[in-house]
Scaffold this motif. Structure first.
Motif, PDB file in Angstrom:
ATOM      1  N   LYS A  51       0.834  -1.209   0.000  1.00 15.35           N
ATOM      2  CA  LYS A  51       0.000   0.000   0.000  1.00 15.35           C
ATOM      3  C   LYS A  51       0.869   1.260   0.000  1.00 15.35           C
ATOM      4  O   LYS A  51       0.644   2.181  -0.798  1.00 15.35           O
ATOM      5  CB  LYS A  51      -0.920   0.008   1.243  1.00 15.35           C
ATOM      6  CG  LYS A  51      -1.840  -1.185   1.345  1.00 15.35           C
ATOM      7  CD  LYS A  51      -2.762  -1.104   2.543  1.00 15.35           C
ATOM      8  CE  LYS A  51      -2.045  -1.217   3.874  1.00 15.35           C
ATOM      9  NZ  LYS A  51      -1.397  -2.538   4.097  1.00 15.35           N
ATOM     10  N   THR A  52       1.825   1.283   0.897  1.00 20.33           N
ATOM     11  CA  THR A  52       2.713   2.447   0.958  1.00 20.33           C
ATOM     12  C   THR A  52       3.464   2.624  -0.356  1.00 20.33           C
ATOM     13  O   THR A  52       3.619   3.744  -0.860  1.00 20.33           O
ATOM     14  CB  THR A  52       3.711   2.289   2.126  1.00 20.33           C
ATOM     15  OG1 THR A  52       2.968   2.212   3.345  1.00 20.33           O
ATOM     16  CG2 THR A  52       4.662   3.469   2.198  1.00 20.33           C
ATOM     17  N   THR A  53       3.901   1.512  -0.923  1.00 21.72           N
ATOM     18  CA  THR A  53       4.617   1.567  -2.194  1.00 21.72           C
ATOM     19  C   THR A  53       3.750   2.188  -3.289  1.00 21.72           C
ATOM     20  O   THR A  53       4.215   3.046  -4.055  1.00 21.72           O
ATOM     21  CB  THR A  53       5.053   0.145  -2.598  1.00 21.72           C
ATOM     22  OG1 THR A  53       5.855  -0.411  -1.550  1.00 21.72           O
ATOM     23  CG2 THR A  53       5.841   0.172  -3.894  1.00 21.72           C
ATOM     24  N   HIS A  78       1.958  11.296   5.368  1.00 29.09           N
ATOM     25  CA  HIS A  78       2.878  10.165   5.390  1.00 29.09           C
ATOM     26  C   HIS A  78       2.659   9.347   6.654  1.00 29.09           C
ATOM     27  O   HIS A  78       2.297   9.883   7.695  1.00 29.09           O
ATOM     28  CB  HIS A  78       4.330  10.663   5.343  1.00 29.09           C
ATOM     29  CG  HIS A  78       4.650  11.422   4.094  1.00 29.09           C
ATOM     30  ND1 HIS A  78       5.082  10.811   2.946  1.00 29.09           N
ATOM     31  CD2 HIS A  78       4.573  12.742   3.813  1.00 29.09           C
ATOM     32  CE1 HIS A  78       5.274  11.727   2.004  1.00 29.09           C
ATOM     33  NE2 HIS A  78       4.964  12.916   2.501  1.00 29.09           N
ATOM     34  N   GLN A  79       2.926   8.045   6.507  1.00 31.38           N
ATOM     35  CA  GLN A  79       2.755   7.151   7.647  1.00 31.38           C
ATOM     36  C   GLN A  79       3.621   7.618   8.821  1.00 31.38           C
ATOM     37  O   GLN A  79       3.190   7.582   9.967  1.00 31.38           O
ATOM     38  CB  GLN A  79       3.177   5.739   7.220  1.00 31.38           C
ATOM     39  CG  GLN A  79       2.523   4.648   8.031  1.00 31.38           C
ATOM     40  CD  GLN A  79       2.662   3.287   7.365  1.00 31.38           C
ATOM     41  OE1 GLN A  79       3.217   3.151   6.275  1.00 31.38           O
ATOM     42  NE2 GLN A  79       2.123   2.279   8.017  1.00 31.38           N
ATOM     43  N   ASP A  80       4.815   8.090   8.524  1.00 31.58           N
ATOM     44  CA  ASP A  80       5.715   8.540   9.588  1.00 31.58           C
ATOM     45  C   ASP A  80       5.784  10.071   9.647  1.00 31.58           C
ATOM     46  O   ASP A  80       6.765  10.638  10.123  1.00 31.58           O
ATOM     47  CB  ASP A  80       7.110   7.947   9.390  1.00 31.58           C
ATOM     48  CG  ASP A  80       7.589   8.109   7.953  1.00 31.58           C
ATOM     49  OD1 ASP A  80       6.829   8.697   7.147  1.00 31.58           O
ATOM     50  OD2 ASP A  80       8.694   7.663   7.628  1.00 31.58           O
ATOM     51  N   ALA A 132      -3.417   9.648   1.793  1.00 34.30           N
ATOM     52  CA  ALA A 132      -3.157   9.466   3.218  1.00 34.30           C
ATOM     53  C   ALA A 132      -2.785   8.018   3.492  1.00 34.30           C
ATOM     54  O   ALA A 132      -3.506   7.103   3.109  1.00 34.30           O
ATOM     55  CB  ALA A 132      -4.388   9.868   4.032  1.00 34.30           C
ATOM     56  N   ASP A 133      -1.621   7.841   4.154  1.00 35.45           N
ATOM     57  CA  ASP A 133      -1.112   6.502   4.438  1.00 35.45           C
ATOM     58  C   ASP A 133      -1.360   6.169   5.903  1.00 35.45           C
ATOM     59  O   ASP A 133      -0.704   6.723   6.778  1.00 35.45           O
ATOM     60  CB  ASP A 133       0.388   6.460   4.109  1.00 35.45           C
ATOM     61  CG  ASP A 133       0.901   5.036   3.986  1.00 35.45           C
ATOM     62  OD1 ASP A 133       0.115   4.100   4.235  1.00 35.45           O
ATOM     63  OD2 ASP A 133       2.089   4.875   3.637  1.00 35.45           O
ATOM     64  N   GLU A 134      -2.317   5.287   6.168  1.00 33.86           N
ATOM     65  CA  GLU A 134      -2.681   4.923   7.540  1.00 33.86           C
ATOM     66  C   GLU A 134      -2.858   6.166   8.404  1.00 33.86           C
ATOM     67  O   GLU A 134      -2.221   6.290   9.459  1.00 33.86           O
ATOM     68  CB  GLU A 134      -1.598   4.017   8.168  1.00 33.86           C
ATOM     69  CG  GLU A 134      -1.181   2.842   7.312  1.00 33.86           C
ATOM     70  CD  GLU A 134      -2.099   1.626   7.446  1.00 33.86           C
ATOM     71  OE1 GLU A 134      -3.143   1.744   8.137  1.00 33.86           O
ATOM     72  OE2 GLU A 134      -1.803   0.589   6.850  1.00 33.86           O
TER      73      GLU A 134
END
Ligand SMILES: Nc1ncnc2c1ncn2[C@@H]1O[C@H](COP(=O)(O)OP(=O)(O)O)[C@@H](O)[C@H]1O
Ligand SMILES: [Mg+2]
Lengths: 295, 223
Positions: free
Chosen positions: B40-42, B84-86, B158-160
């Motif tokens: 997913k992130t990719t 971003h997730q982070d 939006a990532d998580e």
């Protein structure tokens, strides 16, 4: 709503955290290099001046030295003067009086030299006309008419002296080029260290849509400013040191000439802006090289 | 706005997915699900141009990814908001400056009042001067959302985004995203939280995509 001009937004400069070591390093490098550059510049100017002075003063005069028994001295002197008078390219000829010869010898032998007891050669000072004389021809005529007379036209030792001055000047120019190159290399190193330390910052800036030139500008501005300030201090220190050089007087030769005179003092003022240009180009190149590796 | 055509990508020669075709059109709303490690992130990183697809093509606002220069990519990113997730904050800047960062970096004027309103919108009005590392995960994620929308982007990825939030906050944040979508922003949310998707579905006509078996599939009514 208060919207500022984005290019003047101070926040644009803060996006890269204030660096510790690389900042001091750049200031120090720029300062030291500017200091050295001022001396190389002074050396170059001094060599230039010496070459001009020697080249001019020495080539305008020559000396005829007459060594003869006391009985023939006056006769031979008269012949020499007559020969010189009829030589094209000789503006004037003058017998140097004994007292003047004494003054020339004084620094070596002291004031109490008994000149009349010494068999000193007589000296005739020859001043050259602008078109110059044929020293080979003059030498032959003197040999034929006044066997005790020798023409010393200084060319023997004038040329190496002027050549040495020119060489000195080339060395000074080479020094300045080396200083410029070394400054570029060291600023590149410091900028690269700073860029590497801020890899995460650069990555985030690209992610939020910053263009390369925006990111580069944040680094370039800093390093250019640091180089400018460092070089300004270094240049001031170098100029101060030259001003404070003790006056070696006329006999100081190169030493008394090391420094600037009059408008020449403006030359070193070009050093800080040049340092800034070098830092600007070096940092910009380093920044764009790093940015090529970031998507 | 963002179009993927028969895209394949993976790392170190191993393909994560292939033949992915996806269009994030005007005002669309997508969920992207799949087990952890599915890619997913990719896929999201492909969608904002951080990765170049191994095969296939990606178009940003009608332009091929490979035809965009570095400046072109930067300008495209200014129209894409990313959570971003982070989070990807600059830790030496205050939260407020981090939220305004896309405007600063995009060399655009920073309307201070808008930034403050947005901070309040995500409930962080009291933390404007705080440094990101001093905040909780949930606060950081809300700030990341504020930063993603500060430019009024055409697309929001939006990532998580609810990974560190409690349920109540998750629902609130999602309603913010729905509100944005109603105003025309295309939204793509990667999440493994199926409950969140079920809660949202009645409010918005979202398509749910799933990476499974190295393909991108449209998930059906089983949710
Ligand atoms: N930069 C990378 N280099 C190598 N492998 C990676 C990299 N990023 C992710 N992966 C691998 O690719 C797979 C998919 O990762 P990711 O896209 O983060 O999945 P998801 O977001 O669905 O959990 C994982 O197995 C992960 O280990
Ligand atoms: Mg992920």
């Amino acid at each position: 709503m208060s919207a500022r001009d984005p290019r003047r937004d101070p926040r644009a400069l803060r996006v890269v955290p204030p660096a510790g070591q690389s900042a001091w390093l750049t200031l120090l490098i720029a300062g030291a290099m500017a200091f050295l550059c001022v001396f190389a510049l002074a050396l170059s100017v001094a060599a230039d001046r010496l070459a001009a002075r020697w080249g001019e003063a020495l080539s305008r005069t020559a000396t005829v030295r007459i060594s003869a028994p006391a009985t023939q001295m006056d006769e031979q002197t008269a012949i020499v003067l007559e020969v010189l008078r009829t030589t094209p390219g000789v503006a004037s000829a003058r017998v140097i009086p004994v007292e003047e010869q004494g003054a020339l010898l004084e620094p070596w032998f002291g004031p109490d030299l008994p000149l009349d007891l010494l068999a000193l050669p007589r000296l005739v000072e020859v001043t050259e006309a602008p078109e110059g004389f044929d020293s080979m021809g003059l030498r032959l005529r003197l040999a034929a008419e006044a066997p005790g007379a020798v023409l010393d036209d200084h060319t023997r030792w004038r040329r190496p002296l002027v050549e040495a001055a020119a060489r000195l000047r080339a060395l000074a120019a080479l020094s300045m080029a080396l200083i410029g190159g070394a400054t570029a290399a060291m600023v590149t190193l410091a900028a690269s260290a700073s860029l590497a330390a801020n890899a995460q910052v650069i990555g985030v800036l690209r992610l939020v849509g910053a263009r390369d030139r925006f990111i580069a500008r944040a680094f370039v501005r800093r390093f250019t400013l640091r180089a400018l300030i460092g070089a300004a201090f270094g240049t001031a220190a170098g100029m101060g040191a030259l001003l404070a050089m003790p006056d070696a007087g006329e006999s100081g030769g190169l030493l008394s000439g090391l420094g600037f005179a009059g408008l020449e003092w403006l030359y070193p003022l070009a050093v800080p802006p040049l340092a800034a240009v070098v830092a600007w180009a070096a940092t910009r190149a380093a920044a764009f090289r790093v940015l090529r590796g970031v998507t | 706005m963002i179009e993927l055509e028969t895209v394949a990508h993976g790392y170190d020669g191993a393909e994560l997915f292939s033949d992915v075709t996806l269009q994030l059109g005007d005002g669309s709303f997508h969920f992207l699900t799949g087990p952890s490690g599915a890619g997913k992130t990719t896929l999201l990183r492909l969608c904002y141009g951080e990765l170049v697809p191994a095969r296939g093509s990606i178009r940003f606002f009608g332009q091929e990814r490979r035809d965009l220069g570095r400046d072109g990519l930067a300008l495209a990113r200014q129209r894409i908001g990313v959570v971003h997730q982070d989070c990807q904050f600059l830790d030496h800047l205050s939260l407020r400056d981090n939220v305004a960062l896309p405007l600063i970096a995009g060399e655009r004027p920073v309307p201070d009042q808008d930034v403050d309103d947005l901070m309040a919108w995500v409930g962080l009005e009291g933390h404007a001067q705080a440094l990101p590392p001093t905040l909780s995960g949930g606060e950081r994620q809300r700030a990341a959302l504020a930063r993603a929308v500060i430019t009024s982007p055409a697309v929001l990825l939006a990532d998580e985004p609810t990974g560190n939030l409690d349920w109540e906050m998750s629902v609130r944040l999602l309603s913010l995203l729905i509100e944005l979508n109603r105003m025309g922003t295309a939204v793509l949310i990667a999440t493994h939280d199926l409950n969140l998707i079920r809660t949202t579905k009645p409010q918005v006509s979202a398509r749910v995509l799933r990476i499974a078996g190295r393909k991108l599939q449209l998930a059906g009514a089983e949710l």
